[in-house]
Scaffold this motif. Structure first.
Motif, PDB file in Angstrom:
ATOM      1  N   ALA A   1       0.847  -1.203   0.000  1.00  0.00           N
ATOM      2  CA  ALA A   1       0.000   0.000   0.000  1.00  0.00           C
ATOM      3  C   ALA A   1       0.879   1.248   0.000  1.00  0.00           C
ATOM      4  CB  ALA A   1      -0.915   0.007   1.222  1.00  0.00           C
ATOM      5  N   ASP A   2       0.450   2.261  -0.721  1.00  0.00           N
ATOM      6  CA  ASP A   2       1.232   3.497  -0.798  1.00  0.00           C
ATOM      7  C   ASP A   2       1.189   4.282   0.504  1.00  0.00           C
ATOM      8  OD1 ASP A   2       2.081   3.395  -3.615  1.00  0.00           O
ATOM      9  OD2 ASP A   2      -0.065   3.560  -4.039  1.00  0.00           O
ATOM     10  N   TYR A   3       0.048   4.215   1.204  1.00  0.00           N
ATOM     11  CA  TYR A   3      -0.117   4.962   2.449  1.00  0.00           C
ATOM     12  C   TYR A   3      -0.774   4.084   3.509  1.00  0.00           C
ATOM     13  CZ  TYR A   3       0.925   9.263  -0.083  1.00  0.00           C
ATOM     14  OH  TYR A   3       1.541  10.233  -0.828  1.00  0.00           O
ATOM     15  N   LEU A   4      -0.355   4.275   4.744  1.00  0.00           N
ATOM     16  CA  LEU A   4      -0.992   3.644   5.895  1.00  0.00           C
ATOM     17  C   LEU A   4      -1.590   4.737   6.763  1.00  0.00           C
ATOM     18  CD1 LEU A   4       1.706   1.042   7.081  1.00  0.00           C
ATOM     19  CD2 LEU A   4      -0.239   0.636   5.553  1.00  0.00           C
TER      20      LEU A   4
ATOM     21  N   GLN B   1      -6.417  18.965   9.805  1.00  0.00           N
ATOM     22  CA  GLN B   1      -7.058  18.971  11.107  1.00  0.00           C
ATOM     23  C   GLN B   1      -7.167  17.582  11.733  1.00  0.00           C
ATOM     24  OE1 GLN B   1     -10.439  21.534   9.296  1.00  0.00           O
ATOM     25  NE2 GLN B   1     -10.617  21.856  11.494  1.00  0.00           N
ATOM     26  N   TYR B   2      -7.330  16.561  10.919  1.00  0.00           N
ATOM     27  CA  TYR B   2      -7.675  15.246  11.456  1.00  0.00           C
ATOM     28  C   TYR B   2      -6.655  14.150  11.140  1.00  0.00           C
ATOM     29  CZ  TYR B   2     -12.017  17.687  12.131  1.00  0.00           C
ATOM     30  OH  TYR B   2     -12.960  18.611  12.528  1.00  0.00           O
ATOM     31  N   LEU B   3      -5.570  14.515  10.481  1.00  0.00           N
ATOM     32  CA  LEU B   3      -4.485  13.571  10.198  1.00  0.00           C
ATOM     33  C   LEU B   3      -3.156  14.203  10.547  1.00  0.00           C
ATOM     34  CD1 LEU B   3      -5.329  12.083   6.643  1.00  0.00           C
ATOM     35  CD2 LEU B   3      -5.502  10.896   8.843  1.00  0.00           C
ATOM     36  N   PHE B   4      -2.212  13.370  11.029  1.00  0.00           N
ATOM     37  CA  PHE B   4      -0.845  13.849  11.230  1.00  0.00           C
ATOM     38  C   PHE B   4       0.112  12.714  10.862  1.00  0.00           C
ATOM     39  CE2 PHE B   4      -2.285  12.141  15.279  1.00  0.00           C
ATOM     40  CZ  PHE B   4      -1.214  11.369  15.731  1.00  0.00           C
ATOM     41  N   SER B   5       1.257  13.074  10.336  1.00  0.00           N
ATOM     42  CA  SER B   5       2.206  12.069   9.880  1.00  0.00           C
ATOM     43  C   SER B   5       3.036  11.548  11.057  1.00  0.00           C
ATOM     44  CB  SER B   5       3.130  12.651   8.805  1.00  0.00           C
ATOM     45  OG  SER B   5       3.883  13.729   9.333  1.00  0.00           O
ATOM     46  N   LEU B   6       3.411  10.290  10.944  1.00  0.00           N
ATOM     47  CA  LEU B   6       4.271   9.679  11.963  1.00  0.00           C
ATOM     48  C   LEU B   6       5.706   9.703  11.456  1.00  0.00           C
ATOM     49  CD1 LEU B   6       2.129   6.568  13.025  1.00  0.00           C
ATOM     50  CD2 LEU B   6       2.300   8.785  14.166  1.00  0.00           C
ATOM     51  N   LYS B   7       6.616  10.064  12.339  1.00  0.00           N
ATOM     52  CA  LYS B   7       8.032  10.156  11.963  1.00  0.00           C
ATOM     53  C   LYS B   7       8.806   9.002  12.580  1.00  0.00           C
ATOM     54  CE  LYS B   7       6.988  14.131  10.108  1.00  0.00           C
ATOM     55  NZ  LYS B   7       6.839  14.272   8.647  1.00  0.00           N
TER      56      LYS B   7
ATOM     57  N   ARG C   1       5.881  -0.917   2.233  1.00  0.00           N
ATOM     58  CA  ARG C   1       6.318   0.155   1.337  1.00  0.00           C
ATOM     59  C   ARG C   1       6.064   1.530   1.950  1.00  0.00           C
ATOM     60  NH1 ARG C   1       3.350   0.601  -4.345  1.00  0.00           N
ATOM     61  NH2 ARG C   1       4.685  -1.174  -4.849  1.00  0.00           N
ATOM     62  N   ALA C   2       4.883   1.718   2.536  1.00  0.00           N
ATOM     63  CA  ALA C   2       4.532   3.017   3.105  1.00  0.00           C
ATOM     64  C   ALA C   2       5.465   3.403   4.243  1.00  0.00           C
ATOM     65  CB  ALA C   2       3.078   3.002   3.587  1.00  0.00           C
ATOM     66  N   VAL C   3       5.876   2.434   5.042  1.00  0.00           N
ATOM     67  CA  VAL C   3       6.795   2.710   6.151  1.00  0.00           C
ATOM     68  C   VAL C   3       8.157   3.104   5.600  1.00  0.00           C
ATOM     69  CG1 VAL C   3       7.996   1.702   8.128  1.00  0.00           C
ATOM     70  CG2 VAL C   3       5.572   1.197   7.748  1.00  0.00           C
ATOM     71  N   GLN C   4       8.641   2.368   4.632  1.00  0.00           N
ATOM     72  CA  GLN C   4       9.950   2.660   4.050  1.00  0.00           C
ATOM     73  C   GLN C   4       9.974   4.013   3.335  1.00  0.00           C
ATOM     74  OE1 GLN C   4      10.811  -0.790   1.635  1.00  0.00           O
ATOM     75  NE2 GLN C   4      11.137  -2.113   3.411  1.00  0.00           N
ATOM     76  N   ASN C   5       8.810   4.425   2.813  1.00  0.00           N
ATOM     77  CA  ASN C   5       8.740   5.706   2.105  1.00  0.00           C
ATOM     78  C   ASN C   5       8.312   6.863   3.003  1.00  0.00           C
ATOM     79  OD1 ASN C   5       9.500   4.464  -0.291  1.00  0.00           O
ATOM     80  ND2 ASN C   5       7.392   4.191  -1.016  1.00  0.00           N
TER      81      ASN C   5
ATOM     82  N   SER D   1       4.751   7.666  16.922  1.00  0.00           N
ATOM     83  CA  SER D   1       5.896   7.532  16.022  1.00  0.00           C
ATOM     84  C   SER D   1       5.794   6.225  15.253  1.00  0.00           C
ATOM     85  CB  SER D   1       7.205   7.555  16.815  1.00  0.00           C
ATOM     86  OG  SER D   1       7.318   6.381  17.616  1.00  0.00           O
ATOM     87  N   ILE D   2       6.565   6.147  14.167  1.00  0.00           N
ATOM     88  CA  ILE D   2       6.602   4.899  13.392  1.00  0.00           C
ATOM     89  C   ILE D   2       7.198   3.783  14.229  1.00  0.00           C
ATOM     90  CG2 ILE D   2       7.689   3.773  11.406  1.00  0.00           C
ATOM     91  CD1 ILE D   2       7.363   6.332   9.841  1.00  0.00           C
ATOM     92  N   ASP D   3       8.199   4.084  15.031  1.00  0.00           N
ATOM     93  CA  ASP D   3       8.810   3.058  15.877  1.00  0.00           C
ATOM     94  C   ASP D   3       7.795   2.470  16.854  1.00  0.00           C
ATOM     95  OD1 ASP D   3      11.261   3.283  14.688  1.00  0.00           O
ATOM     96  OD2 ASP D   3      12.097   4.650  16.189  1.00  0.00           O
ATOM     97  N   GLU D   4       6.942   3.327  17.403  1.00  0.00           N
ATOM     98  CA  GLU D   4       5.914   2.851  18.333  1.00  0.00           C
ATOM     99  C   GLU D   4       4.929   1.925  17.612  1.00  0.00           C
ATOM    100  OE1 GLU D   4       2.524   4.725  21.329  1.00  0.00           O
ATOM    101  OE2 GLU D   4       4.097   6.029  20.504  1.00  0.00           O
TER     102      GLU D   4
END
Length: 252
Positions: free
Chosen positions: A175-178, A246-252, A205-209, A190-193
């Motif tokens: 999947a392109d996005y999670l 407002q309702y989404l935030f990216s995980l680093k 794929r989405a995690v690697q990108n 976070s992505i690690d969490e």
């Protein structure tokens, strides 16, 4: 409550807690002169409560908005409450705002990007929405493609299904996005969490990108902002400025 106005209304007494749908405080309801009971479809699990309220002379209205498969169908229920409150014009206006937000989100153009929307349950399985649910429809309206396009056989009223991690891995790895649904377990920061919950996600794929996102906790309590949620998903898909979401935030 994740909505500040509702929390404040509870604190100042504008909204009173009168028990669960299955165990209402009849004495309080009668003492306050309640003349209409609005229930969610959960009341169908306790039909005797509905009958008791009617015996007390309190009409019962059951809100079926959760049965709507189209996102705007849920929002359109505001028109009913506009009628009840004598504010039809206001209801029409706020519905039109959400309708316009959806129309502007992608102009009907599909980005070709695939999206998995999920959360990890306490027993280690992965909960995903059925294909016919309104969340996949939101993704579609935003210009994306829900990765689980064949989970639409609705033999019951549930809107989601639990999937073993191995199956989720096989079907969503590319999947392109999670999008992680934070409304159930409080979410992740976070992505690690997230990988701690499901180590195989590291191969996705989405995690690697770096295309991993999380919903805010108030997503399901904001049915009057569905158009803005769709706009946020579209912004995610086209790489727009996250600070405007407002309702989404990216995980680093």
């Amino acid at each position: 409550w994740y909505i500040d106005e509702a929390r404040q209304a509870m604190d100042n007494g504008s909204i009173l807690y009168a028990g669960k749908y299955s165990a209402p405080d009849y004495e309080q309801i009668l003492d306050t002169g309640c003349n209409l009971s609005i229930q969610s479809t959960m009341i169908y699990h306790s039909p005797e409560i509905k009958e008791n309220l009617k015996k007390f002379g309190i009409p019962v209205l059951v809100d079926h908005s959760s049965y709507e498969t189209h996102p705007l169908g849920r929002t359109e229920w505001v028109k009913l409450y506009g009628v009840l409150e004598g504010k039809e014009d206001v209801a029409e206006q706020v519905f039109a705002e959400q309708k316009d937000a959806v129309a502007a989100a992608s102009d009907g153009e599909n980005t070709g990007k695939t999206v998995a929307f999920f959360y990890i349950t306490s027993n280690g399985s992965v909960n995903v929405r059925k294909s016919g649910d309104y969340v996949p429809k939101m993704i579609e309206l935003a210009g994306g493609n829900y990765i689980f396009s064949d989970l639409g056989a609705d033999t019951d009223a549930s809107s989601s299904v639990n999937m073993q991690m191995e199956e989720f891995y096989a079907r969503a790895k590319d999947a392109d996005y999670l999008i992680y649904n934070s409304t159930i377990d409080g979410g992740v920061k976070s992505i690690d969490e997230l990988i701690d919950k499901f180590p195989l996600l590291a191969d996705f794929r989405a995690v690697q990108n770096g295309h991993v996102w999380c919903t805010t906790n108030d997503m399901y309590q904001q049915s009057m902002s569905i158009g803005y949620m769709i706009r946020d998903i579209h912004s995610m898909l086209i790489g727009a400025d996250e600070s405007q979401m407002q309702y989404l935030f990216s995980l680093k």
